[in-house]
Design an enzyme around this catalytic site. Structure first.
Site, PDB file in Angstrom:
ATOM      1  N   HIS A   1       0.843  -1.192   0.000  1.00 38.56           N
ATOM      2  CA  HIS A   1       0.000   0.000   0.000  1.00 38.56           C
ATOM      3  C   HIS A   1       0.875   1.238   0.000  1.00 38.56           C
ATOM      4  O   HIS A   1       2.014   1.204   0.449  1.00 38.56           O
ATOM      5  CB  HIS A   1      -0.961   0.010   1.201  1.00 38.56           C
ATOM      6  CG  HIS A   1      -0.278  -0.173   2.519  1.00 38.56           C
ATOM      7  ND1 HIS A   1       0.108  -1.393   3.000  1.00 38.56           N
ATOM      8  CD2 HIS A   1       0.112   0.734   3.451  1.00 38.56           C
ATOM      9  CE1 HIS A   1       0.694  -1.247   4.178  1.00 38.56           C
ATOM     10  NE2 HIS A   1       0.711   0.042   4.470  1.00 38.56           N
TER      11      HIS A   1
ATOM     12  N   HIS B   1       0.932   5.257   1.168  1.00 42.61           N
ATOM     13  CA  HIS B   1       0.322   6.322   1.972  1.00 42.61           C
ATOM     14  C   HIS B   1       0.448   7.638   1.203  1.00 42.61           C
ATOM     15  O   HIS B   1       1.545   7.968   0.718  1.00 42.61           O
ATOM     16  CB  HIS B   1       1.079   6.525   3.289  1.00 42.61           C
ATOM     17  CG  HIS B   1       1.090   5.343   4.205  1.00 42.61           C
ATOM     18  ND1 HIS B   1       0.289   5.254   5.321  1.00 42.61           N
ATOM     19  CD2 HIS B   1       1.829   4.198   4.199  1.00 42.61           C
ATOM     20  CE1 HIS B   1       0.533   4.108   5.959  1.00 42.61           C
ATOM     21  NE2 HIS B   1       1.470   3.455   5.299  1.00 42.61           N
TER      22      HIS B   1
HETATM   23  P1  AMP Z   1       1.913   0.427   7.340  1.00 43.50           P
HETATM   24  O1  AMP Z   1       2.432   0.732   8.721  1.00 43.50           O
HETATM   25  O2  AMP Z   1       2.664   1.123   6.245  1.00 43.50           O
HETATM   26  O3  AMP Z   1       1.770  -1.065   7.111  1.00 43.50           O
HETATM   27  O4  AMP Z   1       0.470   1.087   7.299  1.00 43.50           O
HETATM   28  C1  AMP Z   1      -0.692   0.443   7.671  1.00 43.50           C
HETATM   29  C2  AMP Z   1      -1.749   1.528   7.792  1.00 43.50           C
HETATM   30  O5  AMP Z   1      -3.014   0.921   7.674  1.00 43.50           O
HETATM   31  C3  AMP Z   1      -1.735   2.289   9.105  1.00 43.50           C
HETATM   32  O6  AMP Z   1      -1.584   3.682   8.825  1.00 43.50           O
HETATM   33  C4  AMP Z   1      -3.104   1.982   9.725  1.00 43.50           C
HETATM   34  O7  AMP Z   1      -3.660   3.092  10.384  1.00 43.50           O
HETATM   35  C5  AMP Z   1      -3.915   1.602   8.506  1.00 43.50           C
HETATM   36  N1  AMP Z   1      -5.018   0.675   8.713  1.00 43.50           N
HETATM   37  C6  AMP Z   1      -4.988  -0.523   9.352  1.00 43.50           C
HETATM   38  N2  AMP Z   1      -6.186  -1.128   9.286  1.00 43.50           N
HETATM   39  C7  AMP Z   1      -6.991  -0.295   8.584  1.00 43.50           C
HETATM   40  C8  AMP Z   1      -8.358  -0.352   8.170  1.00 43.50           C
HETATM   41  N3  AMP Z   1      -9.145  -1.389   8.479  1.00 43.50           N
HETATM   42  N4  AMP Z   1      -8.852   0.679   7.441  1.00 43.50           N
HETATM   43  C9  AMP Z   1      -8.071   1.745   7.134  1.00 43.50           C
HETATM   44  N5  AMP Z   1      -6.769   1.844   7.492  1.00 43.50           N
HETATM   45  C10 AMP Z   1      -6.246   0.857   8.201  1.00 43.50           C
END
Ligand code: AMP
Ligand code: ZN
Length: 138
Positions: free
Chosen positions: A101, A103
């Site tokens: 993903h 950001h």
């Molecule tokens: P990373 O640390 O790069 O793996 O980012 C994961 C991101 O996913 C974090 O910023 C979380 O806040 C976000 N996240 C986790 N679960 C969900 C969800 N169900 N819906 C939206 N964002 C999420």
């Protein structure tokens, strides 16, 4: 290509609700549940890749291009002054969800610093040696 135990597979394919800002045949872009700033968006490919090292070139190109479009839309729609594009690979790099993903984090004038590091130092010799170690594996 999906992983039945992956929450982002389920979100990207509409099995778990999310707040979507964009969707096409390859991607769903959703608002992050724990936003670093108002409007923090995640681009999720619909197919499962654990991180950038697995993703095909064409998809990466489309994802990066979409990140730019979303950033431009944030500037117009939210009035942010700029945006950061962040993409974590591996737990050592802060990745917590192991489905690729991107950001996109809006940055508002006078807002907090979000992506920052303290510049280190190097020497020409160390730089050459380090570059050679990376280049040898490409
Ligand atoms: P990373 O640390 O790069 O793996 O980012 C994961 C991101 O996913 C974090 O910023 C979380 O806040 C976000 N996240 C986790 N679960 C969900 C969800 N169900 N819906 C939206 N964002 C999420
Ligand atoms: Zn997945």
């Amino acid at each position: 290509m999906r992983d039945d135990n992956c929450i982002f597979c389920k979100i990207a394919n509409g099995e778990i609700p999310s707040t979507a800002v964009y969707e096409d045949e390859n991607f769903k872009a959703i608002l992050d549940l724990g936003p670093a700033q108002k409007g923090h968006t995640l681009i999720l490919p619909k197919d499962h890749y654990k991180d950038l090292t697995e993703a095909p070139e064409e998809l990466c190109g489309k994802a990066f291009s979409l990140a730019g479009r979303i950033g431009a839309a944030m500037k117009k729609g939210l009035g942010c002054a700029g945006f950061n594009v962040v993409q974590n690979n591996g737990s050592a790099a802060g990745q917590t969800v192991f489905h690729l993903h991107i950001h996109i984090i809006p940055r508002y004038a006078d807002g907090p610093q979000i992506v920052a590091w303290n510049p280190g130092t190097t020497t020409p010799e160390e730089s050459s040696e380090t570059a050679a170690k990376i280049a040898a594996e490409l």
